[in-house]
Design a protein around this motif. Structure first.
Motif, PDB file in Angstrom:
ATOM      1  N   PRO A 252      -4.632  26.536  19.390  1.00 30.43           N
ATOM      2  CA  PRO A 252      -3.792  27.680  19.699  1.00 30.43           C
ATOM      3  C   PRO A 252      -2.944  28.159  18.532  1.00 30.43           C
ATOM      4  N   GLY A 253      -3.248  29.605  18.505  1.00 30.10           N
ATOM      5  CA  GLY A 253      -2.552  30.049  17.105  1.00 30.10           C
ATOM      6  C   GLY A 253      -3.385  29.481  16.014  1.00 30.10           C
ATOM      7  N   TYR A 254      -2.535  28.988  14.801  1.00 29.40           N
ATOM      8  CA  TYR A 254      -3.395  28.220  14.020  1.00 29.40           C
ATOM      9  C   TYR A 254      -2.946  26.722  13.862  1.00 29.40           C
ATOM     10  N   ALA A 255      -2.878  26.359  14.886  1.00 27.63           N
ATOM     11  CA  ALA A 255      -1.999  24.849  15.096  1.00 27.63           C
ATOM     12  C   ALA A 255      -3.123  23.807  14.559  1.00 27.63           C
ATOM     13  N   THR A 256      -4.596  24.102  14.732  1.00 24.78           N
ATOM     14  CA  THR A 256      -5.488  23.158  14.343  1.00 24.78           C
ATOM     15  C   THR A 256      -6.445  23.795  13.362  1.00 24.78           C
ATOM     16  N   GLN A 257      -6.125  24.791  12.650  1.00 20.51           N
ATOM     17  CA  GLN A 257      -6.955  25.355  11.468  1.00 20.51           C
ATOM     18  C   GLN A 257      -6.972  24.495  10.193  1.00 20.51           C
ATOM     19  N   THR A 258      -8.155  24.021   9.797  1.00 22.12           N
ATOM     20  CA  THR A 258      -7.920  23.052   8.613  1.00 22.12           C
ATOM     21  C   THR A 258      -8.380  23.985   7.329  1.00 22.12           C
ATOM     22  N   VAL A 259      -8.502  23.262   6.198  1.00 21.66           N
ATOM     23  CA  VAL A 259      -8.713  23.843   5.049  1.00 21.66           C
ATOM     24  C   VAL A 259     -10.314  24.453   5.134  1.00 21.66           C
ATOM     25  N   VAL A 260     -11.118  23.610   5.493  1.00 20.51           N
ATOM     26  CA  VAL A 260     -12.448  24.103   5.386  1.00 20.51           C
ATOM     27  C   VAL A 260     -12.655  25.120   6.495  1.00 20.51           C
ATOM     28  N   MET A 261     -11.954  25.225   7.575  1.00 20.60           N
ATOM     29  CA  MET A 261     -12.125  26.266   8.533  1.00 20.60           C
ATOM     30  C   MET A 261     -11.804  27.679   7.896  1.00 20.60           C
ATOM     31  N   TYR A 262     -10.607  27.736   7.122  1.00 13.21           N
ATOM     32  CA  TYR A 262      -9.738  28.765   6.784  1.00 13.21           C
ATOM     33  C   TYR A 262     -10.925  29.126   5.385  1.00 13.21           C
ATOM     34  N   VAL A 263     -11.529  28.525   4.864  1.00  5.16           N
ATOM     35  CA  VAL A 263     -12.721  28.698   3.892  1.00  5.16           C
ATOM     36  C   VAL A 263     -13.736  29.530   4.493  1.00  5.16           C
ATOM     37  N   TYR A 264     -14.276  29.170   5.429  1.00  8.24           N
ATOM     38  CA  TYR A 264     -15.108  29.471   6.424  1.00  8.24           C
ATOM     39  C   TYR A 264     -14.656  31.070   6.897  1.00  8.24           C
ATOM     40  N   SER A 265     -13.311  31.149   7.418  1.00  7.94           N
ATOM     41  CA  SER A 265     -12.975  32.157   7.972  1.00  7.94           C
ATOM     42  C   SER A 265     -12.770  33.555   6.816  1.00  7.94           C
ATOM     43  N   LEU A 266     -12.487  33.082   5.365  1.00  8.96           N
ATOM     44  CA  LEU A 266     -12.249  33.959   4.451  1.00  8.96           C
ATOM     45  C   LEU A 266     -13.636  34.548   3.959  1.00  8.96           C
ATOM     46  N   ALA A 267     -14.730  33.407   3.991  1.00  3.21           N
ATOM     47  CA  ALA A 267     -15.976  33.974   3.285  1.00  3.21           C
ATOM     48  C   ALA A 267     -16.697  34.853   4.494  1.00  3.21           C
ATOM     49  N   PHE A 268     -16.758  34.308   5.733  1.00  3.90           N
ATOM     50  CA  PHE A 268     -17.638  34.793   6.506  1.00  3.90           C
ATOM     51  C   PHE A 268     -17.200  35.855   7.556  1.00  3.90           C
ATOM     52  N   ALA A 269     -15.751  36.057   7.686  1.00  8.91           N
ATOM     53  CA  ALA A 269     -14.887  36.724   8.356  1.00  8.91           C
ATOM     54  C   ALA A 269     -14.469  37.890   7.694  1.00  8.91           C
ATOM     55  N   GLY A 270     -13.622  37.311   6.631  1.00  5.56           N
ATOM     56  CA  GLY A 270     -12.876  38.447   5.659  1.00  5.56           C
ATOM     57  C   GLY A 270     -13.967  38.976   4.628  1.00  5.56           C
ATOM     58  N   TYR A 271     -15.032  38.171   4.375  1.00  6.21           N
ATOM     59  CA  TYR A 271     -16.071  38.641   3.325  1.00  6.21           C
ATOM     60  C   TYR A 271     -15.404  38.476   1.792  1.00  6.21           C
ATOM     61  N   ASN A 272     -14.275  37.659   1.718  1.00  5.70           N
ATOM     62  CA  ASN A 272     -13.523  37.279   0.478  1.00  5.70           C
ATOM     63  C   ASN A 272     -14.130  36.154  -0.055  1.00  5.70           C
ATOM     64  N   LEU A 273     -15.280  36.215  -0.474  1.00  2.00           N
ATOM     65  CA  LEU A 273     -15.739  35.136  -1.058  1.00  2.00           C
ATOM     66  C   LEU A 273     -15.152  34.467  -2.352  1.00  2.00           C
ATOM     67  N   GLY A 274     -14.581  35.136  -3.257  1.00  2.00           N
ATOM     68  CA  GLY A 274     -13.901  34.672  -4.567  1.00  2.00           C
ATOM     69  C   GLY A 274     -12.738  33.998  -4.115  1.00  2.00           C
ATOM     70  N   LYS A 275     -11.800  34.354  -3.294  1.00  2.00           N
ATOM     71  CA  LYS A 275     -10.854  33.650  -2.686  1.00  2.00           C
ATOM     72  C   LYS A 275     -11.236  32.268  -1.724  1.00  2.00           C
ATOM     73  N   ALA A 276     -12.131  32.437  -1.143  1.00  2.00           N
ATOM     74  CA  ALA A 276     -12.723  31.404  -0.363  1.00  2.00           C
ATOM     75  C   ALA A 276     -13.414  30.304  -1.101  1.00  2.00           C
ATOM     76  N   THR A 277     -13.856  30.592  -2.153  1.00  2.00           N
ATOM     77  CA  THR A 277     -14.623  29.567  -3.278  1.00  2.00           C
ATOM     78  C   THR A 277     -13.371  29.034  -3.991  1.00  2.00           C
ATOM     79  N   ALA A 278     -12.054  29.872  -4.412  1.00  2.00           N
ATOM     80  CA  ALA A 278     -10.883  29.301  -5.372  1.00  2.00           C
ATOM     81  C   ALA A 278     -10.451  28.057  -4.290  1.00  2.00           C
ATOM     82  N   LEU A 279     -10.292  28.530  -2.868  1.00  2.00           N
ATOM     83  CA  LEU A 279      -9.637  27.524  -2.114  1.00  2.00           C
ATOM     84  C   LEU A 279     -10.403  26.451  -1.816  1.00  2.00           C
ATOM     85  N   ALA A 280     -11.747  26.575  -1.944  1.00  2.00           N
ATOM     86  CA  ALA A 280     -12.503  25.215  -1.935  1.00  2.00           C
ATOM     87  C   ALA A 280     -12.611  24.443  -3.117  1.00  2.00           C
ATOM     88  N   VAL A 281     -12.379  25.206  -4.346  1.00  2.00           N
ATOM     89  CA  VAL A 281     -12.213  24.329  -5.453  1.00  2.00           C
ATOM     90  C   VAL A 281     -10.764  23.495  -5.414  1.00  2.00           C
TER      91      VAL A 281
END
Length: 304
Positions: A252-281
């Motif tokens: 609930p909220g962001y209580a269980t959002q992990t790093v890989v989930m946030y990478v997925y959200s940035l890339a495929f929900a926010g379409y910010n592939l550059g920031k998502a890839t930087a977070l993955a790096v």
């Protein structure tokens, strides 16, 4: 005088030796090249491409634009990144502490049971379970009104719990399925069966009890296997995605959002592939640092 056959075998003619060498070389390349190509195209090439994309403003429909370190600056300034890393490290600590250590001691206890019981337990551990389907089943088991767990609590007079909707319970609710689904017990039992029985007999002659045999014989002999499985467990825990994605969606909220989930959200929900890839790096280097520290702290040599 006829030549000695043994000398011919020991010293083959140069042409025959060269032909055998070429055959072995061709066989080695034939077996190694497919795996090397798969590793290159699906392993190292995507990693190298990620390091390039991390320094770009990447678009789907037009050429990318180099922007230097801006993506990494945005990652450092994003409060959700800190929350995602905190959740990921909490999950990893709980997961390694429960789903990794419990099977070690369960395997040791099983080895003290009759052989028939050990065989049945090995069969149960070896039964293949579809991970995604099992996670979906666990999600319904946590259902507030129809779930099995709340039904058991109600049957004994305890109030039902909002397992996946309570921020205080959601993370622990993700750990419980991992105890069942991640079961390296079969590997531990195989390692235990390779320990020479003479070591236990010698320990018993010295007057060692069960706990002393575990401490002085079992755990040292299992150290290489435990160290290897610990590496796999830490890497898998820091990269966890499907379990919280299916069961809670990061809530609930962001209580269980992990790093890989946030990478997925940035890339495929926010379409910010550059920031998502930087977070993955960044996550890549964090995992490398954790594994390097672990290799320095955890001893793998049996005799140490």
């Amino acid at each position: 005088m006829a030549p000695d056959p043994s000398s011919v075998i020991r010293n083959p003619p140069p042409r025959q030796g060269a032909r055998a060498f070429r055959y072995r070389l061709a066989a080695a390349w034939g077996f190694s090249l497919p795996a090397a190509l798969v590793q290159f195209f699906f392993g190292w090439l995507p990693v190298a491409f990620a390091f390039v994309v991390a320094f770009q403003q990447y678009y789907f429909v037009k050429p990318p634009e180099p922007i230097g370190w801006k993506n990494f600056v945005d990652v450092a300034a994003d409060p959700l990144v800190v929350n995602a890393f905190r959740n990921t490290f909490l999950y990893a600590a709980l997961s390694v502490g429960l789903t990794f250590l419990i099977p070690v001691f369960v395997s040791i206890l099983l080895m003290e049971m009759p052989g028939r019981t050990i065989r049945w337990m090995m069969i149960l551990w070896f039964i293949p379970v579809a991970s995604t389907a099992s996670i979906a089943i666990w999600k319904y088991m946590y259902h507030f009104r129809l779930g099995l767990l709340n039904g058991m609590l109600t049957a004994v007079g305890l109030p039902p719990q909002k397992w996946l909707d309570d921020p205080n319970l959601a993370m622990m609710s993700l750990i419980l399925p991992g105890i069942i689904l991640f079961s390296p017990g079969l590997i531990y039992i195989a390692a235990l069966q390779n320990i020479p029985e003479e070591l236990y007999e010698a320990a018993e002659l010295e007057g060692a009890g069960f706990l002393q045999k575990v401490r002085t014989v079992t755990l040292p002999r299992m150290r290489p296997v435990i160290a290897m499985m610990l590496i796999f467990s830490v890497i898998g825990s820091l990269q966890v995605f499907e379990l919280p994605f299916i069961m809670t969606g990061g809530g609930p909220g962001y209580a269980t959002q992990t790093v890989v989930m946030y990478v997925y959200s940035l890339a495929f929900a926010g379409y910010n592939l550059g920031k998502a890839t930087a977070l993955a790096v960044v996550l890549f280097f964090v995992i490398m640092a954790v594994i390097t520290l672990q290799r320095r702290l955890v001893r793998e040599n049996i005799d140490e």
